[in-house]
Design a protein around this motif. Structure first.
Motif, PDB file in Angstrom:
ATOM      1  N   ALA A 257     116.115  62.447  53.745  1.00  0.00           N
ATOM      2  CA  ALA A 257     116.509  61.304  54.564  1.00  0.00           C
ATOM      3  C   ALA A 257     117.748  61.577  55.401  1.00  0.00           C
ATOM      4  N   ALA A 289     110.856  62.389  53.575  1.00  0.00           N
ATOM      5  CA  ALA A 289     111.357  61.242  52.822  1.00  0.00           C
ATOM      6  C   ALA A 289     110.843  59.954  53.452  1.00  0.00           C
ATOM      7  N   ALA A 290     110.380  59.031  52.628  1.00  0.00           N
ATOM      8  CA  ALA A 290     109.703  57.832  53.115  1.00  0.00           C
ATOM      9  C   ALA A 290     110.559  57.029  54.084  1.00  0.00           C
ATOM     10  N   GLU A 291     111.868  56.957  53.851  1.00  0.00           N
ATOM     11  CA  GLU A 291     112.716  56.114  54.692  1.00  0.00           C
ATOM     12  C   GLU A 291     112.886  56.644  56.109  1.00  0.00           C
ATOM     13  N   ALA A 293     110.243  58.659  57.461  1.00  0.00           N
ATOM     14  CA  ALA A 293     108.919  59.189  57.809  1.00  0.00           C
ATOM     15  C   ALA A 293     108.436  58.686  59.159  1.00  0.00           C
ATOM     16  N   GLN A 389     104.498  61.825  52.835  1.00  0.00           N
ATOM     17  CA  GLN A 389     105.744  61.149  52.470  1.00  0.00           C
ATOM     18  C   GLN A 389     106.063  61.383  51.002  1.00  0.00           C
ATOM     19  N   PHE A 390     107.379  61.323  50.691  1.00  0.00           N
ATOM     20  CA  PHE A 390     107.771  61.376  49.282  1.00  0.00           C
ATOM     21  C   PHE A 390     108.923  60.413  49.038  1.00  0.00           C
ATOM     22  N   THR A 391     109.021  59.962  47.812  1.00  0.00           N
ATOM     23  CA  THR A 391     110.118  59.079  47.395  1.00  0.00           C
ATOM     24  C   THR A 391     110.904  59.663  46.237  1.00  0.00           C
ATOM     25  N   ASP A 392     110.297  60.547  45.486  1.00  0.00           N
ATOM     26  CA  ASP A 392     110.925  61.101  44.291  1.00  0.00           C
ATOM     27  C   ASP A 392     111.165  62.598  44.483  1.00  0.00           C
ATOM     28  N   GLU A 393     112.407  63.037  44.355  1.00  0.00           N
ATOM     29  CA  GLU A 393     112.741  64.443  44.613  1.00  0.00           C
ATOM     30  C   GLU A 393     112.143  65.385  43.576  1.00  0.00           C
ATOM     31  N   ASP A 395     109.334  64.928  41.961  1.00  0.00           N
ATOM     32  CA  ASP A 395     107.901  65.022  42.234  1.00  0.00           C
ATOM     33  C   ASP A 395     107.620  65.947  43.408  1.00  0.00           C
TER      34      ASP A 395
END
Length: 476
Positions: A257, A289-291, A293, A389-393, A395
């Motif tokens: 992000a 990162a989703a925020e 994306a 997209q990802f939210t968890d580092e 993962d």
């Protein structure tokens, strides 16, 4: 049209089957080569084998003089060498300079490196002996080259082989043999000692397997797919050989992000659309990162749509065709499979507008891609950007590492601690942070199924040199 011949045992050889080289941009022949058959391959092996004692025992300073002569001939014939690459690949003219420059850089770099190698004296614990550690050439090398960077790939092998004292047999791809054969012409022109360099192209099953199975080569080196690497190693198991292989990739890109999104977008687009995505280190899976994306996706799509596709020497072109129609169909099959399984096509897909001839594939962007899709599990080797997209580092680290390939990974973040942490845990041979850099002095290497050994840098010389210990008893 160019007409070129194999270079074997110090001579250009005229006998053999004539093969047409097709420009993938125009679908028209641009030259012919004389293919090597089994007899020619055996002659090249024999020539290299006979040249080994002379070349290995020649003082390094004398080998360097020959490298400089070849370098000077390469510089003199820059336009011809670049034209060969331009025509055989349909590569934009400006992009051919990368191929050409690497050949000059390799000959210069390894000429300097070999002169810097000195013997090393080892300590003797008991004081009864002296010990000297030296390095000597391993023997004949056979190099199998991929078509995506015809001169650059050749340069990776030619420089360290000549410097170390190893005669080499170079087999370029039948799809892009013109520039390699042109190097053979330059070797003949400068009068390079016979057998030191041999350049032949031909059908893999006729000459590739024959060379691999021969007991003459001390090392088989390859730039190509993992499957090809496995095949070469199996064929080469007739004797104990070294292997140095740069194989397939499945590079992840992690865009956090806090990343410079313009820098990340520029880098991804340059790598993915440069050389039409036909680069082993090209980003294959882009995790965002989703925020950020949405913003990042917009930047990627804008750049994709602005990418100029075409062919020509004087045009301002960013991207040429893929190598052939078979490659086009394979890439399109991956894109269509992804769409059928839920991915969203944001740009490109299929032929670019106005390009009805040639194997041009439009700069393509897919979003909503998942890691189980073929487009993420297989190396695309084409101009397709896959966005996830990802939210968890934790993962995303696991997903990025979830591949048999281990060549290159990219990280974009302003957080140095995060960059260091991910660089340490990503299972890839090269980690690029906030940019990308390749040069002849930087090691190029992969782990897992992406290869063995090193191209470029001083480390590559270790592939061509064997350690030798001379111990001498102290007589009192």
């Amino acid at each position: 049209m160019f007409a070129k011949q194999p270079y074997i045992d110090g001579k250009l050889v005229d006998a053999g089957e004539v093969f047409e080289v097709i420009n993938p941009a125009t679908e028209a022949p641009v030259g012919t080569i004389v293919l090597a058959n089994a007899d020619a391959a055996l002659a090249a092996l024999d020539a290299a084998d006979k040249a080994f004692p002379m070349w290995a025992n020649m003082p390094a300073s004398e080998r360097v003089k020959w490298m400089h002569k070849l370098r000077d001939a390469v510089i003199e014939h820059e336009d011809h060498l670049r034209t060969c690459v331009h025509l055989e690949m349909g590569k934009p003219w400006a992009a051919t300079k990368d191929d050409y420059d690497m050949l000059v850089d390799s000959l210069n770099f390894y000429a300097d490196e070999i002169m810097a190698i000195k013997g090393e004296e080892l300590k003797d614990k008991e004081g009864t002996h002296t010990h000297m550690l030296t390095r000597e050439p391993i023997g004949v090398v056979a190099a199998f080259l991929a078509w995506n960077f015809p001169l650059l790939n050749l340069a990776y092998k030619l420089g360290p082989a000549m410097a170390s004292g190893c005669p080499i047999i170079i087999k370029p791809s039948m799809q892009t043999p013109l520039s390699a054969y042109a190097v053979g012409e330059l070797c003949a022109k400068i009068g390079l000692p016979a057998g030191v360099v041999n350049i032949i192209s031909g059908h893999n099953r006729e000459i590739g397997d024959l060379i691999s199975a021969s007991t003459i080569p001390a090392m088989l080196t390859l730039i190509g797919s993992t499957q090809t690497g496995l095949h070469v190693m199996k064929a080469g198991s007739t004797s104990i050989k070294r292997y140095s292989m740069e194989l397939g990739g499945n590079a992840p890109v992690l865009v956090f992000a806090d990343a410079d999104l313009d820098l990340a977008a520029d880098t991804v687009v340059a790598l993915k659309y440069g050389n039409s995505g036909q680069i082993c280190v090209a980003p294959n899976r882009v995790f965002v990162a989703a925020e950020v994306a949405e913003a990042f996706t917009q930047k990627i799509v804008e750049r994709a749509k602005a990418t100029k596709v075409g062919f020509g020497k004087d045009q301002d072109i960013d991207m040429g065709p893929v190598i052939d129609e078979g490659s086009w169909k394979r890439i399109d099959g991956l894109v269509q499979d992804a769409i059928a399984n839920g991915a969203t096509l944001l740009a490109g897909g299929g032929r670019p507008e106005g390009q009805d001839i040639g194997s041009f594939y439009a700069p393509t962007v897919l979003s909503n891609v998942t890691d189980d899709m073929r487009v993420c599990r297989e190396e695309v080797f084409g101009p397709v950007i896959n966005l996830m997209q990802f939210t968890d580092e934790a993962d995303v680290l696991d997903i990025a590492n979830n591949t048999d390939a281990g060549l290159t990974a990219y990280i974009f973040t302003q957080d140095q601690d995060r960059a260091d942490s991910f660089a340490a845990r990503l299972r890839f041979g090269e980690i690029q942070i906030n940019g990308v850099k390749y040069a002849i002095n930087l090691p190029h290497c992969g782990i897992k199924q992406s290869g063995i050994g090193v191209d470029c840098s001083h480390l590559a010389l270790d592939e061509y040199l064997a350690p030798k210990r001379v111990s001498r008893a102290i007589i009192k």
